[in-house]
Design an enzyme around this catalytic site. Structure first.
Site, PDB file in Angstrom:
ATOM      1  N   SER A 139      36.108   9.675  57.858  1.00  0.00           N
ATOM      2  CA  SER A 139      36.548   9.113  59.138  1.00  0.00           C
ATOM      3  C   SER A 139      37.210  10.198  59.971  1.00  0.00           C
ATOM      4  CB  SER A 139      37.544   7.974  58.911  1.00  0.00           C
ATOM      5  OG  SER A 139      38.071   7.505  60.144  1.00  0.00           O
ATOM      6  N   TYR A 150      45.524   5.590  55.221  1.00  0.00           N
ATOM      7  CA  TYR A 150      44.064   5.645  55.339  1.00  0.00           C
ATOM      8  C   TYR A 150      43.611   7.063  55.651  1.00  0.00           C
ATOM      9  CZ  TYR A 150      39.451   4.743  57.454  1.00  0.00           C
ATOM     10  OH  TYR A 150      38.116   4.767  57.783  1.00  0.00           O
TER      11      TYR A 150
END
Length: 256
Positions: A139, A150
């Site tokens: 990501s 994350y």
């Protein structure tokens, strides 16, 4: 004009295949001739079942789940040519100081361990056959706001991608990753967290992510599922035969 058939009778495992990017990748692999094992812990993955698509419901946050997925592909087809690691996604969105320790651990388990376990599970068979392609979905959130755990997990995905590529290039195995930016997708049919009512503050923090994502993109927009799937399929294909250890940003110019 017919579509290319880059994956004729290749065996591909796609994790996180029930929704979003993973589902689109599984559909496009099957359309291009692959035999696909679509894996998810949600029963929604059953919707992909087809003559060329086997589905499996397991929890890839566990080593047992990853081993079961690899074994299912080997039992069905005798080999594993491609692994697409797509499990992951922000569970909560908030500044780091607002995360609880259990939430931090949950984010890491969700977005790092399925990739670690799945790579570990398929490597022996790929090494034995002397070929294979692994594409990890990372990501651009490794440089973003309101999702530090994350980001840390996806930073780990980038690191394991590079290290696995070093270890396995001489064994005929390529390991790459893509880093999707903001991606338009249908509403999630199963939410990432179990909150029954939207927290107004959480909504504000999430909107900050959206605003930052668009601002960081040179194209000033979100991508779509096919734009993400195309980059993943390219790295999984023989067209990328001289590419390994690479993390490809797919965020409209945002390098993450």
């Amino acid at each position: 004009m017919t579509a290319p058939v880059r994956f004729h009778q290749k065996v591909a495992i796609v994790t996180g295949a029930a929704q979003g990017i993973g589902r689109r990748v599984a559909e496009r692999l099957q359309a291009e001739g692959a035999w696909v094992l679509a894996v998810d812990r949600s029963e929604l993955v059953r919707e992909l079942a087809d003559e060329a698509v086997l589905t499996l419901e397991v929890d890839l946050e566990t080593v047992e789940g990853a081993q079961a997925a690899a074994q299912a592909a080997l039992d069905k087809w005798g080999r594993i040519d491609i692994l697409i690691n797509n499990v992951g996604g922000t569970i909560w969105t908030r500044p780091y100081e607002h995360y609880t320790p259990p939430q931090i651990e949950a984010e890491i388990r969700r977005s790092l361990f399925p990739t670690l376990w799945s790579c570990h599970a398929v490597l022996p068979s790929m090494q034995k056959q002397g070929s294979g392609a692994i594409v990890n979905v990372s990501s651009i959130a490794t440089r973003s706001i309101n999702r530090v755990p994350y980001a840390a997990a996806k930073g780990g995905v980038n690191a394991l991608t590079a290290s696995l590529a070093f270890e396995n290039a001489q064994r005929g195995i390529r390991v790459n990753a893509v880093s999707p930016g903001g991606t338009e997708a249908p509403p999630r049919r199963i939410p990432r967290n179990t909150q029954t009512q939207e927290d107004p503050q959480e909504a504000i923090w999430y909107q900050q992510i959206v605003d930052q994502t668009v601002a960081s993109s040179l194209m000033k927009r979100y991508g779509n599922l096919d734009e993400q799937a195309a980059s993943i399929l390219f790295l999984a294909s023989d067209e990328a035969s001289y590419i390994t250890g690479t993390v490809l940003p797919v965020g409209g110019g945002d390098q993450g």
